[in-house]
Scaffold this motif. Structure first.
Motif, mmCIF file in Angstrom:
data_model
loop_
_atom_site.group_PDB
_atom_site.id
_atom_site.type_symbol
_atom_site.label_atom_id
_atom_site.label_comp_id
_atom_site.label_asym_id
_atom_site.label_seq_id
_atom_site.Cartn_x
_atom_site.Cartn_y
_atom_site.Cartn_z
ATOM 1 N N ILE A 269 -21.294 -46.888 -18.553
ATOM 2 C CA ILE A 269 -20.128 -46.248 -19.168
ATOM 3 C C ILE A 269 -20.512 -45.612 -20.495
ATOM 4 N N VAL A 270 -21.373 -46.282 -21.261
ATOM 5 C CA VAL A 270 -21.838 -45.706 -22.528
ATOM 6 C C VAL A 270 -22.541 -44.380 -22.267
ATOM 7 N N ARG A 271 -23.357 -44.317 -21.222
ATOM 8 C CA ARG A 271 -24.058 -43.063 -20.916
ATOM 9 C C ARG A 271 -23.083 -41.970 -20.501
ATOM 10 N N VAL A 272 -22.018 -42.333 -19.792
ATOM 11 C CA VAL A 272 -20.994 -41.354 -19.438
ATOM 12 C C VAL A 272 -20.339 -40.798 -20.698
ATOM 13 N N VAL A 273 -20.041 -41.678 -21.644
ATOM 14 C CA VAL A 273 -19.424 -41.245 -22.901
ATOM 15 C C VAL A 273 -20.348 -40.292 -23.641
ATOM 16 N N GLU A 274 -21.635 -40.576 -23.632
ATOM 17 C CA GLU A 274 -22.589 -39.748 -24.360
ATOM 18 C C GLU A 274 -22.828 -38.397 -23.687
ATOM 19 N N LEU A 275 -22.733 -38.348 -22.364
ATOM 20 C CA LEU A 275 -23.077 -37.139 -21.631
ATOM 21 C C LEU A 275 -21.911 -36.179 -21.432
ATOM 22 N N PHE A 276 -20.690 -36.735 -21.396
ATOM 23 C CA PHE A 276 -19.550 -35.888 -21.048
ATOM 24 C C PHE A 276 -18.956 -35.195 -22.258
ATOM 25 N N ASP A 277 -18.485 -33.989 -22.031
ATOM 26 C CA ASP A 277 -17.668 -33.310 -23.027
ATOM 27 C C ASP A 277 -16.341 -34.035 -23.079
#
Length: 292
Positions: A269-277
């Motif tokens: 989930i942290v990676r999703v937060v970092e990757l998504f606009d």
């Protein structure tokens, strides 16, 4: 929030997903209240966008829908006399759709409990399914027109209507009323009566109250802004669908539904937060309506 490491973000998000309040998280982690709130907002937006894109062409055929009540800033009856009540203050309902086979929480919507929101909710569900579904709801009148407008005759739809008597101890304000009867009513198509139930989605409502401090009754942990309420729901659904294993299916709902073949951790989930606009998109829950 930019000073937080990935491990620190993961710890804060994990605590949020397990029902801890923002102030308690600040005491445990040393992060400021504003930092935690900012991370929640960014995570909520990213999780909503990710799930909106991922939950398409789902194999779900048995859908249970329900609504869960909460409030923002003050209950509806107290908003008029509340001091500096923000826009969106008052009662707020979260509409939820659960696949009975995979336990996937495939759609949700935050807003009012009227026919307009019900229609938006049902159109969103239809846009995510591959096959003709069987849908079960409670007896709320708004579902009748909403299901008809979204699905027409391409659905097997039934309502389960419960009748209640007085609670066992009427002097206790929060005692649940006694269920005196249950009736299954066919509305459209030919639903299988053996699967006309809302038990799974009602159990998910309990999970929401246990995992989100904002939904806990009789506390001061309720949402103060409707936007943060929406972000919390989006983060919860991501954690529930991708991280939290279900005992009955021995995997996560997202794995059972074929959305992913990986058992996620909070680090995903942290990676999703970092990757998504994380700019707000056009997803249903972000559409606001006056008075909600």
């Amino acid at each position: 929030m930019n000073k937080l490491s990935a491990d620190e973000r993961a710890k804060i998000l994990h605590l949020l997903c397990e029902g801890m309040s923002i102030r308690a998280i600040t005491r445990l982690t040393g992060a400021s209240k504003n930092t935690v709130a900012k991370l929640l907002a960014d995570a909520g937006r990213a999780c909503a966008i990710y799930q909106d894109q991922a939950f398409r062409e789902l194999p779900c055929t048995r859908i249970q829908v329900d609504e869960i009540w909460s409030f923002v800033y003050a209950k509806a009856k107290n908003v008029e006399t509340a001091k500096a009540a923000p826009e969106g203050a008052g009662d707020v309902w979260t509409w939820t759709a659960l696949c009975a086979d995979t336990k996937l929480l495939l759609s949700w919507l935050v807003g009012g409990r009227d026919a307009e929101y019900a229609t938006v909710f049902m159109h969103d569900i239809r846009g995510r399914l591959l096959e003709r579904p069987q849908i079960t709801s409670d007896g709320h009148y708004a579902y009748l027109s909403a299901v008809d407008e979204a699905f027409g005759n391409e659905v097997d739809y039934a309502q389960i209507v419960k009748t209640y008597g007085e609670s066992a101890d009427s002097a206790r304000r929060y005692s649940p009323p006694i269920c005196t009867g249950v009736k299954k009513r066919t509305v459209t198509g030919n639903p299988d009566k053996d699967y006309v139930s809302t038990s799974f989605v009602e159990r998910q409502n309990l999970t929401m109250r246990m995992h989100m401090r904002r939904f806990t009754r009789l506390t001061n942990g309720f949402s103060k802004k409707v936007e943060n309420h929406v972000h919390a729901v989006a983060l919860h659904t991501m954690y529930y669908n991708f991280v939290k294993e279900q005992r009955g299916i021995r995997m996560t709902p997202a794995m059972k539904a074929g959305v992913t073949d990986t058992l996620w951790t909070i680090d995903h989930i942290v990676r999703v937060v970092e990757l998504f606009d994380t700019k707000p998109g056009k997803r249903g829950p972000y559409k606001k309506k006056d008075g909600n």
